[in-house]
Enzyme design. Sequence first.
Site, PDB file in Angstrom:
ATOM      1  N   GLU A   1      10.415 130.465   8.582  1.00 56.73           N
ATOM      2  CA  GLU A   1       9.880 130.040   9.824  1.00 56.73           C
ATOM      3  C   GLU A   1      10.204 130.935  10.845  1.00 56.73           C
ATOM      4  OE1 GLU A   1       9.773 126.128  12.747  1.00 56.73           O
ATOM      5  OE2 GLU A   1       9.655 125.807  10.612  1.00 56.73           O
TER       6      GLU A   1
ATOM      7  N   TYR B   1      21.011 121.103   9.009  1.00 57.87           N
ATOM      8  CA  TYR B   1      19.687 121.005   9.710  1.00 57.87           C
ATOM      9  C   TYR B   1      19.641 120.119  10.890  1.00 57.87           C
ATOM     10  CZ  TYR B   1      14.639 120.876  10.252  1.00 57.87           C
ATOM     11  OH  TYR B   1      13.440 120.959  10.688  1.00 57.87           O
TER      12      TYR B   1
ATOM     13  N   ASP C   1      11.040 125.642   7.988  1.00 60.59           N
ATOM     14  CA  ASP C   1      11.922 124.576   8.238  1.00 60.59           C
ATOM     15  C   ASP C   1      11.492 123.033   7.421  1.00 60.59           C
ATOM     16  OD1 ASP C   1      13.385 125.859   9.807  1.00 60.59           O
ATOM     17  OD2 ASP C   1      13.203 124.897  11.648  1.00 60.59           O
TER      18      ASP C   1
END
Length: 691
Positions: free
Chosen positions: A7, A300, A103
């Site tokens: 990304e 994350y 992601d």
Amino acid sequence: MRLVITEKPSVAMALASVIGARSRRDGFVEGNGYLVSWCVGHLVGLCDAADYDERYRKWNYDDLPIIPEKWKKKILEGTKKQFGILQTLMNRNDVTEVICGTDAGREGELIFRLVYEQAGCRKPVKRLWISSMEEKAIREGFQNLKDGSCYDDLYRSALCRAQADWLVGINGSRLFSVLYNKNLKVGRVQTPTLAMIVERNQKVTGFKKEQYFEAHLFCRDLEAVSDRMNSLEEAEQLVKQCQGKRCQIIRDEEQTKTVQPPKLYDLTTLQRDANRILGYTAQETLDAAQSLYEEKLITYPRTDSQYLSDDMEQTAEELAELLDGDMDFLELEDYEPAVDRTLNSSKVSDHHAIIPTSQIRATDQKALKTKERNILYLIESRFLMATSRAYIYESHKCEVQCEGILFHMLSHRIRQEGFKAIERKMYLFFGKKLPEEIHQMAEIRLLEDYGPCRAEVQEKWTQPPRQFTEDTLLQAMERAGNEDLAEDTEKKGIGTPATRAGIIEKLISSGFVSRDKKNLVPTNDGNVLITILPDEIKSPAMTAQWEMQLNQIARGEADAGGFLQGIIRMLKELISRYSGVSEKQKEQFSHGTKKESLGSCPRCGRPVYEGQKNFYCSDRKCQFALWKNDRFFESQGKKMDAGTVKRLLAKGKIHYKDLRSQKTGRTYEATVVMADSGEGYVKFNLEFPQR
């Protein structure tokens, strides 16, 4: 060759270093049988309404509803070069497989799939799904790649969400903008969020304070309070009766209470704490957390889980040991970690809770940027609290008697401080105080005389509800509509942890909400917009149900087509119901607003006013405008704000000249700021209205 698409460039570099792709090329990295390239956010998006039919460039009621028969997509402006690089790489003869490394979430899946489809790629797809940028996690991720088809439902949910937002935004915004002759932005999630802010503000502004009085009794460490009284004379009489007299504790209702440690952070609880303790906006917290993730210091961040999976027990134990001996800003005492309470695989969906990684061992945290460092400290502290012992205390609900009059007193004594010791030290480190605690007495002695007592009257007022802060608004968004759903229904609120910060920022940039210190309050336009909109558009409960359905689509439990048809039916009914409004109704948006002229337009001499996104000439035909987000000013560390515009207009630093386009030969009229050594401006173009 295997092509990995991420990304962001920073993530691509991190993956490439682990899998051995180290030769830099234009827009990608190559080596060890891999090509690693990247998107820059969204490269491909849904087409605008005008891309379907030229007549949609103008907003007309008769064109509504605009419902694409077949959805079109396009390469976004400013990203064409990188898209071209990805398209070329995908279609290279030596590329046999494409690995989606965006992601690991709904939006990341959408970013990759749109590029993959727009490029016309048909090669096999694998999915890299990781929750940490640590080398170990990356290696394990590449060893456990899943077939891309495993995430088809997630993609359908993401695309369905984008299409629903398009339908509601395009049709809702055009409908009410045309009716009220004002640019009104309506959004599937944005508008219900605004409705909550408006409703809270109405409760605050419409609240009528009521006065009451209390008598307070003081003796050594004892403080007791009477029942409420509406009469000052009655309170003064009671104080006079007890002043200098002795009292007794005649009743003690004792309970032992246990407060369990807080759960680990998900994104929403992290944003709430950062707002309450540090004053950071939700977007600032998300940006800092994303940077920490890309620097491999946390897992994350865009997660809605507050637990770790059961197989992470050893990881959690090692992290507890690491933090116990490596906390620069906390001195831990009697920390006995119990990581088992943080483990629950059944409550972990796409990603587990946010925790630090082992990379913090090799990192000088003090050298981090301030916001990143503080967010990391919050996450580290939260892990320690979540794995600490419970807070246990004795609660004493007492009745105190003086001259036959009953007073009440709450007191507590700590038996086990547990996680509160860490929390207190964290607040102290940030220069904050813990939320007020219950009064604590050294000892409760029943029927023993205390005195002589001091008594006083305290004047009190009933308090209105508080305006939303980002902390409390995020909580409300998370819980919105839950009371209208069945007990066993999944509860998701409105928006997602990853999108709520952006929703708040859009409301502010659109001019519907403003920040008043920490508070979020609606503007006049925000109040009026919610007044005129129907429940279908502004209902948090309905939006929460839509969000729940999108999650069901992501799990393959609901049909995307049926969901969109429901949205379309609602819009058609809405448009047929609203066909016109009176002039008086249109005037609501201008009521109570008074614009201040910042100077004279250098083109026509009319007043220049401040708008939501720019500073504009009051004569719409003139087209003169200075934009607030001017990149040149930002690059110079300056802002195009009202003060700057006033100075430029007053000093005559804005001039016009003809510029000829080299490509087309057409003449443009440009707004130019000439060199000004005193203020550091150089010549640059601000706007190019074609002449």
